[in-house]
Design a protein around this motif. Structure first.
Motif, PDB file in Angstrom:
ATOM      1  N   ALA A 198     -15.374  55.371  22.904  1.00 34.43           N
ATOM      2  CA  ALA A 198     -14.394  56.491  22.100  1.00 34.43           C
ATOM      3  C   ALA A 198     -14.402  57.891  22.161  1.00 34.43           C
ATOM      4  CB  ALA A 198     -14.572  55.983  20.864  1.00 34.43           C
ATOM      5  N   ALA A 199     -15.666  58.123  23.099  1.00 38.39           N
ATOM      6  CA  ALA A 199     -16.097  59.576  23.384  1.00 38.39           C
ATOM      7  C   ALA A 199     -15.525  60.003  24.535  1.00 38.39           C
ATOM      8  CB  ALA A 199     -17.604  59.644  23.431  1.00 38.39           C
ATOM      9  N   HIS A 200     -14.133  59.369  25.787  1.00 37.28           N
ATOM     10  CA  HIS A 200     -13.971  59.700  26.030  1.00 37.28           C
ATOM     11  C   HIS A 200     -12.777  58.935  26.310  1.00 37.28           C
ATOM     12  CE1 HIS A 200     -17.880  60.840  28.027  1.00 37.28           C
ATOM     13  NE2 HIS A 200     -18.684  59.628  27.088  1.00 37.28           N
ATOM     14  N   PRO A 201     -12.013  59.347  25.433  1.00 35.25           N
ATOM     15  CA  PRO A 201     -10.735  58.501  25.547  1.00 35.25           C
ATOM     16  C   PRO A 201      -9.636  58.804  27.209  1.00 35.25           C
ATOM     17  CG  PRO A 201     -10.989  60.730  23.635  1.00 35.25           C
ATOM     18  CD  PRO A 201     -12.153  60.488  24.409  1.00 35.25           C
ATOM     19  N   ASP A 202     -10.330  60.160  27.823  1.00 32.17           N
ATOM     20  CA  ASP A 202      -9.152  60.538  28.630  1.00 32.17           C
ATOM     21  C   ASP A 202      -8.989  59.201  29.490  1.00 32.17           C
ATOM     22  OD1 ASP A 202     -12.298  61.301  28.019  1.00 32.17           O
ATOM     23  OD2 ASP A 202     -11.718  62.219  30.598  1.00 32.17           O
ATOM     24  N   THR A 203     -10.217  58.214  29.327  1.00 32.28           N
ATOM     25  CA  THR A 203      -9.656  57.233  30.343  1.00 32.28           C
ATOM     26  C   THR A 203      -9.838  55.767  30.168  1.00 32.28           C
ATOM     27  OG1 THR A 203     -12.749  56.387  29.616  1.00 32.28           O
ATOM     28  CG2 THR A 203     -12.800  58.171  30.576  1.00 32.28           C
ATOM     29  N   CYS A 204      -9.099  55.938  28.833  1.00 36.40           N
ATOM     30  CA  CYS A 204      -9.111  54.916  28.744  1.00 36.40           C
ATOM     31  C   CYS A 204      -6.988  55.044  28.276  1.00 36.40           C
ATOM     32  CB  CYS A 204      -9.370  54.636  26.676  1.00 36.40           C
ATOM     33  SG  CYS A 204     -10.944  54.147  26.748  1.00 36.40           S
ATOM     34  N   ILE A 205      -6.533  53.853  27.334  1.00 33.14           N
ATOM     35  CA  ILE A 205      -5.028  54.054  27.016  1.00 33.14           C
ATOM     36  C   ILE A 205      -5.534  53.152  25.570  1.00 33.14           C
ATOM     37  CG2 ILE A 205      -2.600  53.186  27.837  1.00 33.14           C
ATOM     38  CD1 ILE A 205      -3.047  53.364  30.588  1.00 33.14           C
ATOM     39  N   ASP A 206      -4.813  53.923  25.222  1.00 33.27           N
ATOM     40  CA  ASP A 206      -5.466  53.759  23.532  1.00 33.27           C
ATOM     41  C   ASP A 206      -4.005  52.930  23.385  1.00 33.27           C
ATOM     42  OD1 ASP A 206      -5.850  53.165  21.138  1.00 33.27           O
ATOM     43  OD2 ASP A 206      -6.497  55.553  20.579  1.00 33.27           O
ATOM     44  N   PRO A 207      -3.755  51.855  22.545  1.00 33.33           N
ATOM     45  CA  PRO A 207      -2.672  51.108  21.574  1.00 33.33           C
ATOM     46  C   PRO A 207      -2.703  50.866  20.320  1.00 33.33           C
ATOM     47  CG  PRO A 207      -4.423  49.631  22.593  1.00 33.33           C
ATOM     48  CD  PRO A 207      -5.136  50.548  22.427  1.00 33.33           C
ATOM     49  N   ILE A 208      -3.471  51.951  19.795  1.00 35.94           N
ATOM     50  CA  ILE A 208      -3.257  52.045  18.857  1.00 35.94           C
ATOM     51  C   ILE A 208      -1.962  53.078  18.126  1.00 35.94           C
ATOM     52  CG2 ILE A 208      -4.274  53.271  16.711  1.00 35.94           C
ATOM     53  CD1 ILE A 208      -7.164  52.207  17.239  1.00 35.94           C
ATOM     54  N   PRO A 209      -1.999  54.927  19.276  1.00 38.42           N
ATOM     55  CA  PRO A 209      -1.436  55.515  18.379  1.00 38.42           C
ATOM     56  C   PRO A 209       0.260  54.489  18.767  1.00 38.42           C
ATOM     57  CG  PRO A 209      -3.100  56.869  19.728  1.00 38.42           C
ATOM     58  CD  PRO A 209      -3.211  55.011  19.709  1.00 38.42           C
ATOM     59  N   CYS A 210       0.357  54.107  20.002  1.00 41.78           N
ATOM     60  CA  CYS A 210       1.893  53.295  20.063  1.00 41.78           C
ATOM     61  C   CYS A 210       1.671  52.801  18.886  1.00 41.78           C
ATOM     62  CB  CYS A 210       1.708  53.122  21.755  1.00 41.78           C
ATOM     63  SG  CYS A 210       3.047  51.920  21.645  1.00 41.78           S
ATOM     64  N   ALA A 211       1.012  51.862  17.641  1.00 44.56           N
ATOM     65  CA  ALA A 211       1.247  50.576  17.199  1.00 44.56           C
ATOM     66  C   ALA A 211       2.289  51.614  16.168  1.00 44.56           C
ATOM     67  CB  ALA A 211       0.194  50.140  17.220  1.00 44.56           C
ATOM     68  N   LEU A 212       0.966  52.709  15.685  1.00 46.67           N
ATOM     69  CA  LEU A 212       1.315  53.147  14.287  1.00 46.67           C
ATOM     70  C   LEU A 212       2.702  54.352  14.938  1.00 46.67           C
ATOM     71  CD1 LEU A 212      -2.256  55.311  14.163  1.00 46.67           C
ATOM     72  CD2 LEU A 212      -1.235  53.399  13.185  1.00 46.67           C
ATOM     73  N   ALA A 213       3.235  54.614  16.121  1.00 51.00           N
ATOM     74  CA  ALA A 213       4.098  55.006  15.990  1.00 51.00           C
ATOM     75  C   ALA A 213       5.955  53.854  16.178  1.00 51.00           C
ATOM     76  CB  ALA A 213       4.363  55.859  17.434  1.00 51.00           C
ATOM     77  N   ILE A 214       4.972  52.227  16.663  1.00 49.84           N
ATOM     78  CA  ILE A 214       6.447  51.541  16.249  1.00 49.84           C
ATOM     79  C   ILE A 214       6.007  51.443  14.797  1.00 49.84           C
ATOM     80  CG2 ILE A 214       7.043  49.073  16.668  1.00 49.84           C
ATOM     81  CD1 ILE A 214       5.423  49.519  19.730  1.00 49.84           C
ATOM     82  N   GLY A 215       5.615  51.000  14.268  1.00 55.28           N
ATOM     83  CA  GLY A 215       5.393  51.125  12.913  1.00 55.28           C
ATOM     84  C   GLY A 215       5.725  51.794  11.799  1.00 55.28           C
ATOM     85  N   GLN A 216       5.965  53.185  12.333  1.00 57.77           N
ATOM     86  CA  GLN A 216       6.843  54.283  12.427  1.00 57.77           C
ATOM     87  C   GLN A 216       8.602  53.802  11.849  1.00 57.77           C
ATOM     88  OE1 GLN A 216       4.529  58.245  12.311  1.00 57.77           O
ATOM     89  NE2 GLN A 216       4.696  58.583  10.445  1.00 57.77           N
ATOM     90  N   ALA A 217       8.745  53.700  13.341  1.00 55.94           N
ATOM     91  CA  ALA A 217      10.293  53.519  13.753  1.00 55.94           C
ATOM     92  C   ALA A 217      10.880  52.494  12.946  1.00 55.94           C
ATOM     93  CB  ALA A 217       9.722  53.974  15.201  1.00 55.94           C
ATOM     94  N   GLY A 242      -8.900  46.561  16.940  1.00 61.96           N
ATOM     95  CA  GLY A 242     -10.141  47.186  16.859  1.00 61.96           C
ATOM     96  C   GLY A 242     -11.319  46.385  16.676  1.00 61.96           C
ATOM     97  N   SER A 243     -12.843  46.844  16.482  1.00 62.53           N
ATOM     98  CA  SER A 243     -13.666  46.358  16.245  1.00 62.53           C
ATOM     99  C   SER A 243     -14.883  47.466  16.522  1.00 62.53           C
ATOM    100  CB  SER A 243     -14.353  45.222  17.337  1.00 62.53           C
ATOM    101  OG  SER A 243     -14.531  45.738  18.613  1.00 62.53           O
ATOM    102  N   ALA A 244     -14.949  48.087  16.020  1.00 60.59           N
ATOM    103  CA  ALA A 244     -15.976  49.281  15.539  1.00 60.59           C
ATOM    104  C   ALA A 244     -16.092  50.984  16.264  1.00 60.59           C
ATOM    105  CB  ALA A 244     -17.205  49.181  17.006  1.00 60.59           C
ATOM    106  N   THR A 245     -16.023  51.801  15.365  1.00 65.10           N
ATOM    107  CA  THR A 245     -15.842  52.797  15.404  1.00 65.10           C
ATOM    108  C   THR A 245     -16.179  53.813  16.468  1.00 65.10           C
ATOM    109  OG1 THR A 245     -17.886  53.930  14.687  1.00 65.10           O
ATOM    110  CG2 THR A 245     -16.374  53.379  12.823  1.00 65.10           C
ATOM    111  N   ASN A 246     -16.521  52.956  17.781  1.00 61.27           N
ATOM    112  CA  ASN A 246     -16.938  54.294  18.596  1.00 61.27           C
ATOM    113  C   ASN A 246     -16.322  53.574  20.580  1.00 61.27           C
ATOM    114  OD1 ASN A 246     -18.428  51.630  18.852  1.00 61.27           O
ATOM    115  ND2 ASN A 246     -20.400  53.113  19.215  1.00 61.27           N
ATOM    116  N   VAL A 247     -15.807  52.304  20.018  1.00 55.63           N
ATOM    117  CA  VAL A 247     -15.024  51.418  20.800  1.00 55.63           C
ATOM    118  C   VAL A 247     -13.006  51.479  20.770  1.00 55.63           C
ATOM    119  CG1 VAL A 247     -14.056  49.242  21.789  1.00 55.63           C
ATOM    120  CG2 VAL A 247     -16.796  49.933  21.062  1.00 55.63           C
ATOM    121  N   ILE A 248     -12.817  52.007  21.881  1.00 57.28           N
ATOM    122  CA  ILE A 248     -11.111  52.014  22.070  1.00 57.28           C
ATOM    123  C   ILE A 248     -10.794  51.021  21.772  1.00 57.28           C
ATOM    124  CG2 ILE A 248      -9.096  52.978  23.150  1.00 57.28           C
ATOM    125  CD1 ILE A 248     -10.218  55.943  23.203  1.00 57.28           C
TER     126      ILE A 248
END
Length: 386
Positions: A198-217, A242-248
């Motif tokens: 989670a300290a290096h989000p630029d190396t990840c593709i986070d599914p959470i923002p997508c999930a939130l956007a779909i939920g709203q849409a 998700g499973s931990a605060t420091n894991v995307i």
């Protein structure tokens, strides 16, 4: 209430039957012990034309009247729900994690009560086809029984069913012509990105923002794509990730349900949900796998048969509502109403915890009322000649 006197004499027996069924709930298509109990009672009543194993554990029995006449189907569902009972009743479920929380034990009892009376009196012409079906709560036992040909095999011309209603006074009957309950579709969505620190989000593709956007849409489908005077429900009911605060996380899982009456709106809702998922997945760079399942169709009562059922009900109970507000709940009796004309009705059992609540319990005082309705419906539709 002018309950049939002979059926009133069965009230004690019916309570015993119902409470036995309540103690021994079964799920989905696996209603074999319930079916065996039903068959045993039917044989006690002198009914011999009994057919087992339809939709795995469904039962169909035929009662012959006096001479030629109509053929009418009467249906009851037998399955329970996978939940813990909290009624505290001395006849509570003996099976952990299962209970009759929707009154199917009562529905089965009402049809058995009508069967006993009709087999004993035979004051009707033609035939009565008793349909005891499994899996109303899950995969649609009604659909399977129709697909296995019960309407053609037994010559059913019209079909009727009752469902207990704990939001209405005891004995009040309610229904309407046209859509009474909604179609139900379910969806499951798996989003896959790339997990990491989670300290290096630029190396990840986070599914959470997508999930939130779909939920709203998703909420724009009923709010912005549907005529405000029409009915549509889109409910996102499961979000897991998700499973931990420091894991995307690498993945996210979403699921929900869609309820509608109009076929055009049903088509539109599926189309828009697919478009939203595809568009948001592309925008956020994740992979999306959508499983969209069309399940029960809307429960649509036929005008002539509903009017007839209402007229019968008025002779049994003092209060009948013939313009009941449609419900966004669903019923697999809808498949039987697609196959044959008929009507589905609610019957009040007195106010209390609603269906699917752990403290729900069928009111045994309602059983003779429902059995009387079924019996009078047959005697009215199947009059003796001469």
């Amino acid at each position: 209430m002018p309950i049939v006197n002979r059926i009133a004499d069965y009230a004690g027996e019916m309570k015993t039957w119902r409470r036995h069924l309540h103690r021994h709930p079964e799920l989905s298509l696996d209603c074999h012990e319930t079916a065996a109990f039903v068959v045993g009672k039917l044989r006690e009543f002198g009914i011999s034309d009994i057919h087992e194993g339809i939709a795995q554990s469904g039962v169909v029995a035929v009662i012959e009247g006096q001479g030629d006449g109509p053929v009418t189907g009467l249906r009851a569902d037998m399955d329970a729900l996978p939940m813990e009972e909290e009624t505290g009743a001395d006849y509570a479920s003996e099976v952990p994690g299962r209970m009759h929380a929707c009154g199917h034990d009562g529905h089965t009892t009402m049809l058995l009560g009508a069967a006993k009376y009709l087999a004993e009196t035979r004051k009707f012409a033609g035939k009565v086809v008793l349909i005891f079906q499994p899996a109303e709560e899950t995969i649609g036992g009604g659909r399977i029984m129709v697909e296995e040909g019960i309407m053609e095999r037994f010559g059913v011309e019209e079909v009727y069913a009752l469902h207990t209603d704990p939001s209405r006074p005891l004995g009040e009957i309610a229904t309407r012509t046209g859509p009474l309950m909604a179609a139900v579709d379910d969806f499951e969505l798996h989003l896959t990105g790339r997990g990491g620190h989670a300290a290096h989000p630029d190396t990840c593709i986070d599914p959470i923002p997508c999930a939130l956007a779909i939920g709203q849409a998703l909420q724009t489908v009923p709010a912005r794509n549907t005529d405000p005077l029409e009915s549509l429900v889109v409910s996102l009911t499961v979000v897991q990730t998700g499973s931990a605060t420091n894991v995307i996380p690498e993945t996210a899982y979403l699921a929900g349900t869609v309820r509608s009456f109009d076929p055009g709106i049903r088509d539109m809702a599926e189309k828009r949900i697919r478009e939203i998922v595809a568009g948001q997945a592309m925008a956020y760079g994740v992979t999306a796998e959508l499983d969209y399942q069309r399940n029960y169709p809307p429960t649509i009562n036929h005008a002539k048969q509903t009017e007839f059922a209402v007229s019968v009900a008025r002779g049994i109970v003092p209060e009948v509502e013939d313009e009941s507000v449609p419900s966004m709940g669903a019923e697999d009796f809808s498949y039987m109403l697609e196959a044959r004309p008929g009507a589905f009705l609610y019957m009040g059992q007195g106010e209390g915890p609603f269906c699917h609540h752990p403290k729900f319990d069928f009111n045994d005082e309602a059983a003779p009322i429902g059995a009387s309705f079924f019996a009078r419906l047959i005697e009215t539709r199947h009059p003796l000649k001469g």
